[in-house]
Scaffold this motif. Structure first.
Motif, PDB file in Angstrom:
ATOM      1  N   ASN A 108       0.833  -1.196   0.000  1.00 11.86           N
ATOM      2  CA  ASN A 108       0.000   0.000   0.000  1.00 11.86           C
ATOM      3  C   ASN A 108       0.873   1.254   0.000  1.00 11.86           C
ATOM      4  N   CYS A 109       0.743   2.056  -1.021  1.00  8.63           N
ATOM      5  CA  CYS A 109       1.558   3.261  -1.167  1.00  8.63           C
ATOM      6  C   CYS A 109       0.723   4.532  -1.041  1.00  8.63           C
TER       7      CYS A 109
ATOM      8  N   LEU B 177      -1.928   7.173   1.167  1.00 13.20           N
ATOM      9  CA  LEU B 177      -2.452   7.653   2.436  1.00 13.20           C
ATOM     10  C   LEU B 177      -3.707   8.493   2.224  1.00 13.20           C
TER      11      LEU B 177
ATOM     12  N   HIS C  25       5.903   1.712  -0.504  1.00 10.65           N
ATOM     13  CA  HIS C  25       5.222   1.494   0.775  1.00 10.65           C
ATOM     14  C   HIS C  25       6.041   2.089   1.920  1.00 10.65           C
TER      15      HIS C  25
ATOM     16  N   ALA D 110       5.512   5.791   2.092  1.00 16.73           N
ATOM     17  CA  ALA D 110       4.185   6.086   2.641  1.00 16.73           C
ATOM     18  C   ALA D 110       4.162   5.859   4.149  1.00 16.73           C
ATOM     19  N   ALA D 111       4.807   4.789   4.594  1.00 15.88           N
ATOM     20  CA  ALA D 111       4.839   4.487   6.028  1.00 15.88           C
ATOM     21  C   ALA D 111       5.593   5.565   6.806  1.00 15.88           C
TER      22      ALA D 111
ATOM     23  N   ARG E  40       3.349   8.619   6.957  1.00 15.65           N
ATOM     24  CA  ARG E  40       2.252   8.420   7.913  1.00 15.65           C
ATOM     25  C   ARG E  40       2.735   8.657   9.334  1.00 15.65           C
TER      26      ARG E  40
ATOM     27  N   ASP F 197      -4.387   8.396   7.665  1.00 16.15           N
ATOM     28  CA  ASP F 197      -4.461   6.946   7.829  1.00 16.15           C
ATOM     29  C   ASP F 197      -4.175   6.304   6.486  1.00 16.15           C
ATOM     30  N   TRP F 198      -4.014   4.993   6.524  1.00 14.79           N
ATOM     31  CA  TRP F 198      -3.833   4.266   5.269  1.00 14.79           C
ATOM     32  C   TRP F 198      -5.109   4.342   4.444  1.00 14.79           C
TER      33      TRP F 198
ATOM     34  N   PRO G  20      -6.126  -0.410   0.310  1.00 15.73           N
ATOM     35  CA  PRO G  20      -5.300  -0.852  -0.816  1.00 15.73           C
ATOM     36  C   PRO G  20      -6.159  -1.232  -2.006  1.00 15.73           C
TER      37      PRO G  20
END
Length: 243
Positions: free
Chosen positions: A136-137, A139, A190, A193-194, A197, A215-216, A219
């Motif tokens: 998941n990339c 947000l 990912h 993105a993490a 976040r 938040d995420w 996906p």
């Protein structure tokens, strides 16, 4: 490289299997370095030109024996296809944390890895768990002033986070010149993105003087029925971490 001036990469020098890791590096020409709790092999591989592989090329590998390292893992996974990068999660003791991520140069090889290496016996009585990584990339960012344009949101996100590729903004149903107060921010990986976040956790930073919600994003679903049937439906997530 190690601070001592040694040619042995940081994270390899002093490892219990240092000699085996150095032989692997010499054989393949890949780089290896440890940072942020993980040891990264490759990324990119020797001679790679162009952008990193697209989403869908990475697999998650669990149930790895804690004293099993790249010198054992790489030969197994490179038999399926060309490895772009392998990231082995490490703890402070020098043992691995029981899982890693392997990114191939294309999606077909990632699918083959799931098909052929899930339940692969890495050692007697020890079987790996392999499934496609949830890469998941994206947000979700809420609390954005409704008068901000896509360009303004994109520029602001690039100022406060790294690796931003794009933002997706939806116009208000009642006023097309305004946004709906939120946006989806796409990152190059990912990991990017993490990290974003973590940085954007409410209370740590404000955008345009406003507290934001982060938040995420859900996906994107790229369902491969064969993989789903063989891996996700038959194996619980917790099982992938057990040893």
């Amino acid at each position: 490289m190690a601070d001592s001036g040694s040619c042995v990469p940081h994270g390899v020098e002093g490892a219990p299997n240092e000699t085996a890791l150095l032989k692997l590096i010499e054989r393949t020409g890949y780089t290896m370095i440890q940072e942020n709790g993980q040891r990264k092999y490759g990324g990119p591989p020797p001679g790679w030109q162009g952008v990193p592989p697209p989403r869908g090329c990475e697999v998650f590998v669990g149930k790895i024996p804690r004293d099993c390292y790249e010198d054992e893992l790489v030969p197994v996974f490179e038999n399926v296809g060309k490895i772009y990068e392998l990231r082995l999660m490490m703890d402070f003791s020098g043992s691995n944390r029981g899982y890693c991520f392997v990114m191939y140069t294309n999606r077909e090889d990632a699918k083959k890895a799931v098909k052929h290496l899930n339940n692969y016996q890495i050692r007697k009585g020890r079987y790996l768990g392999v499934c496609l990584s949830i890469d998941n990339c994206r947000l979700f960012v809420g609390g954005i002033p409704k008068n901000k344009t896509k360009e303004e949101i994109l520029n602001e996100m690039k100022k406060v986070t790294e690796g931003v590729v794009d933002v997706i903004v939806y116009p208000s149903a009642t006023d097309k010149s305004k946004n709906r107060g939120f946006a989806f921010v796409e990152y190059e990986s990912h990991r990017a993105a993490a990290m974003a976040r973590r940085k954007l956790i409410p209370g740590r930073i404000e955008l345009w003087g406003h507290t934001i919600a982060v938040d995420w994003a859900e996906p994107e679903q790229e369902v491969d029925e064969d993989v789903m049937a063989k891996v996700f439906c038959s194996t619980s997530g917790s099982d992938f971490f057990s040893n």
